[in-house]
Design a protein around this motif. Structure first.
Motif: not given
Length: 687
Positions: A41-42, A182, A185
């Motif tokens: 997510t990062r 995305h 994210k």
């Protein structure tokens, strides 16, 4: 001794590296896709010297244990495939198991990874494909992989790399594209001395576009969304007598399209501003590029291209991504269905939106379309010599898009510890002084007011900053979208003509402001749509000529005429050969006569022949039909320098308001320009 031999593993890996890795952006692409597949997510990307010296990607994905970390660098080691049947339904970005061993064979690699389940992480060091060290390490959950000295053992490959600025442009464009697809994210991109991208998670793709490219770019784009069930297009449920009663009813699956497209007034000189994602995979597909061009046919000039950001979703079994080592080319199971779905969805959105072209936007697009005034790549950093700016080609060997396109990065909102303002936006008149410590003041001088609103106040904590930024972004994008929706041509029917400008342009007004309408192209659009409608119901009006019109043609033109004669007949022409190089025209559509008739007929034949010569195949009937209709309309329409009475102008405006797409003529020229009431007030300093 035999001639056939088995290549050593290190040679085979370097050959594979030549297919998968040809520049630093290729490495970033493979590693970035691995991070996304790992559920990160990062994602943080760091590069030095354009990626030649260092590429480091850090993520918070699920990580790997010690055994998996070692197997990941074996050829065809993958966690994403089990059997050959899995190739028919690939739902991950990476799957071949070639990227890591190929990269490790031509670089120095340091991998640090850890999982939640294991008490210790793993540190793995490889150089030139040889494992140097494996040990336990205290590292956070996730994966960090560092690529140093790319192509250090293959100097011939290193010589083919471009300037550092060019390589950095490709890396930046790639990371930006995946940040777009995305939005949920967090993406970060850093060079040795600059922050190139800082994109915290947002709720909507529109907010991501605003976050990265700014309000001006978002204001030039319009949203598109459509859906179609696959079973309507060749995948029906099998009849009951053929279906196994024990099997559940098959989900037909859906084709979904979403994204953004540009107004017709925004035109580019190449396809670099068309971005396509299939199931969140960045691709470059000729079929879809053609579908987008067809959607804009008769709306923008054939030599211009739109700005499109397109996301397609479909069942994985409907698309084969295993056709190219870099996975940028795909093959569709139902090519015609996909092509027509994209074309019709975009065209329907264009017809529905009917965007208005403003005076200022028209002037700005003159600059955008000029090849001498294209903005420099974002990698033109302060202190770099101008000759270091090697422009990337329209599409490199891997299909990675260059950064010198319509989408231009604006500086992100700095967070505590980021230091000075990262880089200078393209539109800024001067250069940013890297020695300036007060980035807040620099931002106020360089950013637009809307972009400046995204800069957090110093001293806020990270959570508050992120929430504030997302809230501001959402409010500002909503404001841009509301303004965008209100700016269309639905009010054409309320126009009141005032007169003509040099007997060529109609001046009209309504509550929205002052309008200038090109009378020739307006009438051309009206006639074009009427001709197409009449052709569809086989009711084209034709007039017989008192004497046949003889048109001299070249032998190749006579051959082209033979191929399109039936379609010409359905559009109101009655013509037949009159000797080996002469055509006798006995009837023509109403409104065409004399010299205009001869020019129109020659034009259609030459265009049809030129298309066949370029593409190597005949035009499809739909394209040919629209080409003929556009040519008839152009040569039959009211000409410039033609005085019009008030009733005639009023009739033309009313007819124009009834057309499906009054934005541009069939050849792509704008029909109406609006000087809005707000722009008039601002010009007179009333607001």
């Amino acid at each position: 001794m035999g001639r056939i031999r088995i290549l050593p593993d290190h040679v085979a890996n370097q050959i594979a590296a030549g297919e998968v890795v040809d520049r630093p952006a290729s490495v970033v692409k493979e590693l970035l896709e691995n991070s996304l597949d790992a559920g990160a997510t990062r994602i943080r990307v760091e590069v030095e010297a354009g990626g030649r010296k260092l590429i480091r990607i850090t993520d918070d994905g699920h990580g790997m244990n010690r055994d998996d970390a070692l197997l990941a660098f074996e050829r065809h080691g993958t966690s994403k495939l089990r059997t050959a049947d899995d190739l028919l339904s690939i739902a991950t970005l990476g799957f071949r198991g070639e990227a890591l061993p190929s990269i490790a064979s031509v670089a120095r690699v340091l991998l640090e990874t850890a999982t939640v389940e294991d008490p210790a992480g793993t540190r793995l060091e490889i150089a030139g494909g040889k494992i140097l060290r494996v040990e336990d390490a205290a590292v956070p959950v996730g994966t960090s992989i560092c690529i140093q000295d790319l192509f250090f053992n293959t100097p011939a490959r290193r010589k083919f790399l471009r300037a550092e600025s060019t390589e950095l442009s490709h890396v930046t464009a790639l990371v930006t594209h995946y940040a777009l697809v995305h939005p949920e994210k967090h993406f970060e991109l850093f060079s040795a001395t600059h922050t190139l991208l800082m994109a915290p998670p947002v709720a909507r793709p529109a907010e991501r576009i605003y976050q990265i490219f700014g309000a001006e770019t978002l204001g030039q784009l319009l949203p598109v969304a459509a859906e179609s069930a696959l079973e309507r297009a060749g995948l029906p449920e099998p009849p009951p007598w053929k279906r196994n009663p024990d099997e559940p009813k098959r989900d037909p699956g859906f084709l979904r399209i979403s994204g953004f497209y540009s107004k017709p007034e925004l035109q580019k000189l190449n396809r670099n501003s068309i971005y396509i994602f299939i199931n969140k995979r960045l691709i470059r597909d000729r079929l879809l590029l053609h579908a987008i061009s067809e959607a804009y046919r008769n709306i923008i000039p054939p030599t211009s291209f739109p700005v499109v950001l397109l996301f397609l979703e479909m069942p994985p079994e409907e698309v084969d991504v295993n056709v190219h080592p870099a996975k940028t080319e795909v093959r569709f199971r139902q090519q015609n269905l996909i092509h027509d779905f994209v074309r019709d969805s975009l065209r329907a959105a264009l017809v529905k939106s009917r965007p208005t072209a403003g005076f200022l936007a028209a002037l700005d697009n003159t600059v955008l379309a000029s090849p001498t005034l294209m903005p420099p790549p974002i990698s033109h950093l302060p202190g770099q010599p101008d000759d270091a700016l090697a422009q990337p080609s329209e599409l490199d060997s891997e299909g990675i898009y260059p950064a010198d396109s319509a989408f231009q990065l604006v500086p992100p909102a700095p967070s505590p510890g980021m230091g000075n303002l990262p880089f200078l936006p393209h539109e800024s008149p001067g250069r940013f002084d890297p020695q300036q410590q007060n980035w807040q003041a620099a931002a106020a001088a360089l950013f637009s007011p809307m972009a400046e609103a995204l800069i957090p106040a110093q001293g806020e904590d990270n959570v508050t900053q992120s929430q504030t930024q997302m809230s501001d972004t959402s409010q500002l994008t909503t404001s841009v979208e509301v303004h965008r929706e209100q700016s269309n041509l639905n009010s054409l029917s309320t126009l009141r003509p005032l007169g003509q400008l040099r007997d060529s342009f109609i001046l009209a007004v309504n509550d929205e402001g002052l309008w200038i309408i090109d009378q020739h192209v307006a009438h051309e659009r009206v006639l074009f749509e009427k001709i197409l409608a009449s052709r569809d119901v086989e009711s084209v009006q034709r007039q017989r000529l008192l004497m046949p019109l003889l048109v001299d043609l070249q032998p190749w033109q006579m051959a082209v005429f033979a191929n399109i004669a039936d379609e010409l007949d359905r559009n109101g022409f009655e013509a037949e050969p009159f000797g080996p190089r002469t055509l006798a025209v006995k009837a023509a559509p109403v409104g065409l006569e004399g010299r205009e008739l001869e020019r129109m007929l020659t034009e259609v034949i030459e265009q049809a022949g030129g298309e066949a010569e370029v593409t190597g195949r005949q035009e499809d009937m739909s394209t040919l039909r629209r080409r003929i209709a556009a040519s008839i309309a152009c040569h039959s329409a009211i000409k410039v320098n033609t005085p019009l009475e008030s009733q005639k102008m009023d009739w033309l405006l009313k007819e124009l308001s009834k057309t499906e797409h009054p934005t541009s003529c069939p050849h792509g020229r704008p029909i109406a320009l609006r000087y809005s009431w707000k722009e008039i007030q601002r010009a007179f300093q009333r607001i």
